[in-house]
Design an enzyme around this catalytic site. Sequence first.
Site, PDB file in Angstrom:
ATOM      1  N   MET A   1       0.845  -1.181   0.000  1.00  0.00           N
ATOM      2  CA  MET A   1       0.000   0.000   0.000  1.00  0.00           C
ATOM      3  C   MET A   1       0.849   1.186   0.000  1.00  0.00           C
ATOM      4  SD  MET A   1      -2.145  -0.050   3.370  1.00  0.00           S
ATOM      5  CE  MET A   1      -2.225   0.953   4.597  1.00  0.00           C
ATOM      6  N   LEU A 156      -0.299  -1.560   7.386  1.00  0.00           N
ATOM      7  CA  LEU A 156       0.415  -1.936   6.180  1.00  0.00           C
ATOM      8  C   LEU A 156      -0.313  -3.124   5.554  1.00  0.00           C
ATOM      9  CD1 LEU A 156       4.122  -1.895   7.423  1.00  0.00           C
ATOM     10  CD2 LEU A 156       2.916  -0.082   6.221  1.00  0.00           C
ATOM     11  N   ASP A 157      -0.214  -3.240   4.242  1.00  0.00           N
ATOM     12  CA  ASP A 157      -0.771  -4.412   3.583  1.00  0.00           C
ATOM     13  C   ASP A 157      -0.134  -5.677   4.141  1.00  0.00           C
ATOM     14  OD1 ASP A 157      -2.307  -2.851   1.900  1.00  0.00           O
ATOM     15  OD2 ASP A 157      -0.792  -2.816   0.315  1.00  0.00           O
ATOM     16  N   LYS A 158      -0.827  -6.775   4.006  1.00  0.00           N
ATOM     17  CA  LYS A 158      -0.321  -8.061   4.485  1.00  0.00           C
ATOM     18  C   LYS A 158       1.105  -8.314   4.005  1.00  0.00           C
ATOM     19  CE  LYS A 158      -0.899 -13.014   3.723  1.00  0.00           C
ATOM     20  NZ  LYS A 158      -1.615 -14.046   2.918  1.00  0.00           N
ATOM     21  N   ARG A 260       1.537   1.570  -4.342  1.00  0.00           N
ATOM     22  CA  ARG A 260       1.349   0.544  -5.377  1.00  0.00           C
ATOM     23  C   ARG A 260       0.512   1.086  -6.540  1.00  0.00           C
ATOM     24  NH1 ARG A 260      -1.097  -4.259  -1.952  1.00  0.00           N
ATOM     25  NH2 ARG A 260      -1.000  -5.320  -3.984  1.00  0.00           N
TER      26      ARG A 260
END
Length: 337
Positions: A1, A156-158, A260
């Site tokens: 992200m 945060l994204d995975k 992203r």
Amino acid sequence: MADEIISSGPLSAVDETELEAERRTLPVEAVHHGERLDRVLVLLLPVFSRAYLQQRVAEGSVLLNGRAVAKAAAKVRAGDSIEIELRPTAQAQAFMPEAMALEVVFEDADLLVINKPAGLVVHPAAGHWSGTLLNGLLAHHAGAAQLPRAGIVHRLDKDTSGLMLVGKSQRAVDALSRMIAAREVQRLYLALAHGPWRHGDGLLVDQPMARDSRNRLRMAVVRGEGAGKPAQTRFMVLDQTPRHVLLACKLHTGRTHQIRVHAAWLGQPLVADLLYGGRAELGLVRQALHAHRLSLAHPVTGEPLSFDCAPPADLLAAIALADLQYNGATWWQALAS
């Protein structure tokens, strides 16, 4: 992200079920005579959802006067006895503490800074009702259960690694939320993107974002007055080859998947970011994005704080395979101002 700003009400202390199956016997009072079984169950067990209670009926886990009931719409009579077996659901266990090894970069009574590994989900959601950072925080310190989202103020994204801020007190959570919204927390990322880079040494991408109307799992740059939310990302080239570019990224806003999406909009998707057009290569199986540096004033004391976190082994190996140079001591200075 990059990370997404989060605000939420207090973490609910009420779970739909206990961890183990429980049987409860409920007498039907005269006031409920003639009402539907599922409605009475909701009134007598208000901490449970109606859908969950209807499911218990459908599974044969509700007895009326000792006999299983086939339909949630069955009518009850004064003096009836309802017996129900309550079993845990995945959602019910979502806010349970789970001991896990957290890499703590900084901690005091009000603030926790952790290095989140790629693969760790931050907050429970469909498909990930346990094993999340939130579960780990609930086990890490007792006060987390009394805080909104256990103190998580951004995520945060995975599959994005790196630094995250967590409040350990309500005053810290409130202050951190205000500071992030006011852009008083400096967040710098390291990204590895597909080349060749076509945009000079650096640029500011100022393009609004919203949910992709064609794919609800994605975000997208959107056009039109009032469309989407403002999103600004500054990119700076650290090193490049014709095939790859190593980027420093500075967030000025914190939208879901922001770095992203903006990288893909430039035609430079991140390596292994399959959702946004990146190709899996250089040994990477997750998007090449790492939250490298955080700078802020302590949310309670006001003391200036800066934290750095070197990229994990998979990203360092990919950078080396791409024949790029990474200087962990000085790269961030390009975006510090």
